[in-house]
Write a protein that holds these residues in place. Sequence first.
Motif, PDB file in Angstrom:
ATOM      1  N   TYR A  58      -1.918   3.947  -2.488  1.00 45.42           N
ATOM      2  CA  TYR A  58      -0.657   4.198  -1.786  1.00 45.42           C
ATOM      3  C   TYR A  58      -0.748   3.743  -0.329  1.00 45.42           C
ATOM      4  O   TYR A  58       0.149   3.065   0.178  1.00 45.42           O
ATOM      5  N   VAL A  59      -1.844   4.098   0.342  1.00 44.24           N
ATOM      6  CA  VAL A  59      -2.018   3.706   1.740  1.00 44.24           C
ATOM      7  C   VAL A  59      -2.058   2.185   1.857  1.00 44.24           C
ATOM      8  O   VAL A  59      -1.411   1.596   2.721  1.00 44.24           O
ATOM      9  N   ARG A  60      -2.804   1.547   0.977  1.00 41.54           N
ATOM     10  CA  ARG A  60      -2.977   0.088   1.024  1.00 41.54           C
ATOM     11  C   ARG A  60      -1.695  -0.663   0.682  1.00 41.54           C
ATOM     12  O   ARG A  60      -1.321  -1.613   1.364  1.00 41.54           O
ATOM     13  N   ASP A  61      -1.010  -0.238  -0.369  1.00 46.36           N
ATOM     14  CA  ASP A  61       0.100  -1.025  -0.895  1.00 46.36           C
ATOM     15  C   ASP A  61       1.485  -0.565  -0.455  1.00 46.36           C
ATOM     16  O   ASP A  61       2.432  -1.347  -0.499  1.00 46.36           O
ATOM     17  N   GLN A  62       1.624   0.678  -0.080  1.00 43.09           N
ATOM     18  CA  GLN A  62       2.945   1.194   0.282  1.00 43.09           C
ATOM     19  C   GLN A  62       3.047   1.565   1.767  1.00 43.09           C
ATOM     20  O   GLN A  62       3.910   1.059   2.470  1.00 43.09           O
ATOM     21  N   LEU A  63       2.167   2.439   2.205  1.00 49.92           N
ATOM     22  CA  LEU A  63       2.246   2.960   3.565  1.00 49.92           C
ATOM     23  C   LEU A  63       1.901   1.901   4.611  1.00 49.92           C
ATOM     24  O   LEU A  63       2.607   1.770   5.617  1.00 49.92           O
ATOM     25  N   GLY A  64       0.842   1.123   4.388  1.00 51.03           N
ATOM     26  CA  GLY A  64       0.429   0.098   5.351  1.00 51.03           C
ATOM     27  C   GLY A  64       1.527  -0.903   5.658  1.00 51.03           C
ATOM     28  O   GLY A  64       1.865  -1.118   6.835  1.00 51.03           O
ATOM     29  N   PRO A  65       2.116  -1.525   4.640  1.00 56.67           N
ATOM     30  CA  PRO A  65       3.201  -2.471   4.911  1.00 56.67           C
ATOM     31  C   PRO A  65       4.411  -1.826   5.606  1.00 56.67           C
ATOM     32  O   PRO A  65       5.020  -2.431   6.480  1.00 56.67           O
ATOM     33  N   ARG A  66       4.747  -0.601   5.247  1.00 57.73           N
ATOM     34  CA  ARG A  66       5.876   0.073   5.900  1.00 57.73           C
ATOM     35  C   ARG A  66       5.590   0.326   7.375  1.00 57.73           C
ATOM     36  O   ARG A  66       6.458   0.130   8.226  1.00 57.73           O
ATOM     37  N   LEU A  67       4.366   0.794   7.669  1.00 55.50           N
ATOM     38  CA  LEU A  67       3.993   1.013   9.070  1.00 55.50           C
ATOM     39  C   LEU A  67       4.010  -0.303   9.842  1.00 55.50           C
ATOM     40  O   LEU A  67       4.417  -0.349  11.001  1.00 55.50           O
ATOM     41  N   GLY A  68       3.550  -1.373   9.194  1.00 53.21           N
ATOM     42  CA  GLY A  68       3.570  -2.686   9.833  1.00 53.21           C
ATOM     43  C   GLY A  68       4.979  -3.118  10.190  1.00 53.21           C
ATOM     44  O   GLY A  68       5.217  -3.694  11.255  1.00 53.21           O
ATOM     45  N   GLU A  69       5.938  -2.832   9.336  1.00 55.35           N
ATOM     46  CA  GLU A  69       7.331  -3.180   9.617  1.00 55.35           C
ATOM     47  C   GLU A  69       7.892  -2.343  10.763  1.00 55.35           C
ATOM     48  O   GLU A  69       8.653  -2.827  11.594  1.00 55.35           O
ATOM     49  N   LEU A  70       7.492  -1.070  10.813  1.00 53.54           N
ATOM     50  CA  LEU A  70       8.005  -0.184  11.860  1.00 53.54           C
ATOM     51  C   LEU A  70       7.531  -0.593  13.250  1.00 53.54           C
ATOM     52  O   LEU A  70       8.265  -0.454  14.225  1.00 53.54           O
ATOM     53  N   VAL A  71       6.302  -1.050  13.352  1.00 54.68           N
ATOM     54  CA  VAL A  71       5.761  -1.384  14.674  1.00 54.68           C
ATOM     55  C   VAL A  71       5.794  -2.891  14.920  1.00 54.68           C
ATOM     56  O   VAL A  71       5.209  -3.378  15.866  1.00 54.68           O
ATOM     57  N   TRP A  72       6.490  -3.617  14.083  1.00 59.28           N
ATOM     58  CA  TRP A  72       6.681  -5.063  14.223  1.00 59.28           C
ATOM     59  C   TRP A  72       5.367  -5.828  14.272  1.00 59.28           C
ATOM     60  O   TRP A  72       5.217  -6.799  14.995  1.00 59.28           O
ATOM     61  N   ILE A  73       4.412  -5.377  13.511  1.00 58.82           N
ATOM     62  CA  ILE A  73       3.127  -6.076  13.401  1.00 58.82           C
ATOM     63  C   ILE A  73       3.078  -6.673  12.009  1.00 58.82           C
ATOM     64  O   ILE A  73       3.322  -5.985  11.026  1.00 58.82           O
ATOM     65  N   HIS A  74       2.756  -7.922  11.920  1.00 61.52           N
ATOM     66  CA  HIS A  74       2.759  -8.584  10.617  1.00 61.52           C
ATOM     67  C   HIS A  74       1.414  -8.513   9.908  1.00 61.52           C
ATOM     68  O   HIS A  74       1.294  -8.920   8.770  1.00 61.52           O
ATOM     69  N   SER A  75       0.388  -8.014  10.567  1.00 62.76           N
ATOM     70  CA  SER A  75      -0.906  -7.866   9.899  1.00 62.76           C
ATOM     71  C   SER A  75      -0.988  -6.471   9.297  1.00 62.76           C
ATOM     72  O   SER A  75      -0.164  -5.616   9.564  1.00 62.76           O
ATOM     73  N   MET A  76      -2.013  -6.254   8.499  1.00 64.41           N
ATOM     74  CA  MET A  76      -2.206  -4.941   7.874  1.00 64.41           C
ATOM     75  C   MET A  76      -2.505  -3.896   8.939  1.00 64.41           C
ATOM     76  O   MET A  76      -3.439  -4.038   9.710  1.00 64.41           O
ATOM     77  N   VAL A  77      -1.710  -2.853   8.989  1.00 65.33           N
ATOM     78  CA  VAL A  77      -1.931  -1.772   9.939  1.00 65.33           C
ATOM     79  C   VAL A  77      -3.106  -0.921   9.471  1.00 65.33           C
ATOM     80  O   VAL A  77      -3.941  -0.510  10.259  1.00 65.33           O
ATOM     81  N   VAL A  78      -3.188  -0.672   8.199  1.00 62.04           N
ATOM     82  CA  VAL A  78      -4.232   0.168   7.634  1.00 62.04           C
ATOM     83  C   VAL A  78      -5.205  -0.758   6.897  1.00 62.04           C
ATOM     84  O   VAL A  78      -5.210  -0.821   5.675  1.00 62.04           O
ATOM     85  N   SER A  79      -6.025  -1.459   7.635  1.00 59.88           N
ATOM     86  CA  SER A  79      -6.872  -2.487   7.028  1.00 59.88           C
ATOM     87  C   SER A  79      -8.093  -1.931   6.303  1.00 59.88           C
ATOM     88  O   SER A  79      -8.705  -2.638   5.513  1.00 59.88           O
ATOM     89  N   TRP A  80      -8.458  -0.680   6.546  1.00 64.06           N
ATOM     90  CA  TRP A  80      -9.641  -0.106   5.893  1.00 64.06           C
ATOM     91  C   TRP A  80      -9.534  -0.203   4.379  1.00 64.06           C
ATOM     92  O   TRP A  80     -10.491  -0.551   3.690  1.00 64.06           O
ATOM     93  N   GLU A  81      -8.396   0.100   3.818  1.00 60.89           N
ATOM     94  CA  GLU A  81      -8.224   0.103   2.374  1.00 60.89           C
ATOM     95  C   GLU A  81      -8.383  -1.286   1.768  1.00 60.89           C
ATOM     96  O   GLU A  81      -8.711  -1.417   0.610  1.00 60.89           O
ATOM     97  N   VAL A  82      -8.129  -2.321   2.539  1.00 64.08           N
ATOM     98  CA  VAL A  82      -8.336  -3.681   2.052  1.00 64.08           C
ATOM     99  C   VAL A  82      -9.770  -4.110   2.328  1.00 64.08           C
ATOM    100  O   VAL A  82     -10.455  -4.654   1.461  1.00 64.08           O
ATOM    101  N   CYS A  83     -10.236  -3.830   3.529  1.00 66.25           N
ATOM    102  CA  CYS A  83     -11.572  -4.257   3.968  1.00 66.25           C
ATOM    103  C   CYS A  83     -12.677  -3.668   3.094  1.00 66.25           C
ATOM    104  O   CYS A  83     -13.581  -4.383   2.660  1.00 66.25           O
ATOM    105  N   GLN A  84     -12.632  -2.398   2.815  1.00 62.44           N
ATOM    106  CA  GLN A  84     -13.708  -1.753   2.053  1.00 62.44           C
ATOM    107  C   GLN A  84     -13.760  -2.225   0.604  1.00 62.44           C
ATOM    108  O   GLN A  84     -14.765  -2.101  -0.061  1.00 62.44           O
ATOM    109  N   ARG A  85     -12.687  -2.788   0.113  1.00 68.83           N
ATOM    110  CA  ARG A  85     -12.678  -3.307  -1.255  1.00 68.83           C
ATOM    111  C   ARG A  85     -13.306  -4.697  -1.348  1.00 68.83           C
ATOM    112  O   ARG A  85     -13.587  -5.171  -2.429  1.00 68.83           O
ATOM    113  N   ASN A  86     -13.479  -5.373  -0.212  1.00 75.82           N
ATOM    114  CA  ASN A  86     -14.021  -6.722  -0.190  1.00 75.82           C
ATOM    115  C   ASN A  86     -15.468  -6.780   0.281  1.00 75.82           C
ATOM    116  O   ASN A  86     -15.962  -7.848   0.623  1.00 75.82           O
ATOM    117  N   VAL A  87     -16.143  -5.649   0.323  1.00 76.75           N
ATOM    118  CA  VAL A  87     -17.531  -5.585   0.767  1.00 76.75           C
ATOM    119  C   VAL A  87     -18.432  -6.194  -0.312  1.00 76.75           C
ATOM    120  O   VAL A  87     -18.263  -5.904  -1.501  1.00 76.75           O
TER     121      VAL A  87
END
Length: 130
Positions: A28-57
């Motif tokens: 949920y954090v990775r796929d739903q909440l992160g993109p929504r937060l990114g839209e709210l703060v006008w940032i186009h990168s992942m706001v919650v990058s931990w959920e993506v980063c830790q999966r690519n270790v």
Amino acid sequence: MLDFPVIYLILAWTYLVNDEKISSIGCYVRDQLGPRLGELVWIHSMVVSWEVCQRNVPGRTMRKQLRTTVDLITYLVLPMVGTTASWCSPTVQSLFALASLTQTLALGVLSWQFLRHAGRGEPAGAVPRA
């Protein structure tokens, strides 16, 4: 000796449910909440990058396979050793044998759930990725 596998079943189901809930939160954090937060703060990168980063270790797949192996040994093999030892006892009673067969079926379902959860990488009920 009957309560030995029952304790393993209770602990294993609790562990599996908790693991699934934690995985659902991460999804949920990775796929739903992160993109929504990114839209709210006008940032186009992942706001919650931990959920993506830790999966690519590196080595994550191997660690996940080892964890599944340890889970199966802990929650399936050990209770089956106890159950089998009880079946081999000369004083085994028919009621105990029936109860232990039911527990063995429950252990089989439990092991299937562990393997199903480990094979997907996402928990049951997780929000699908867009």
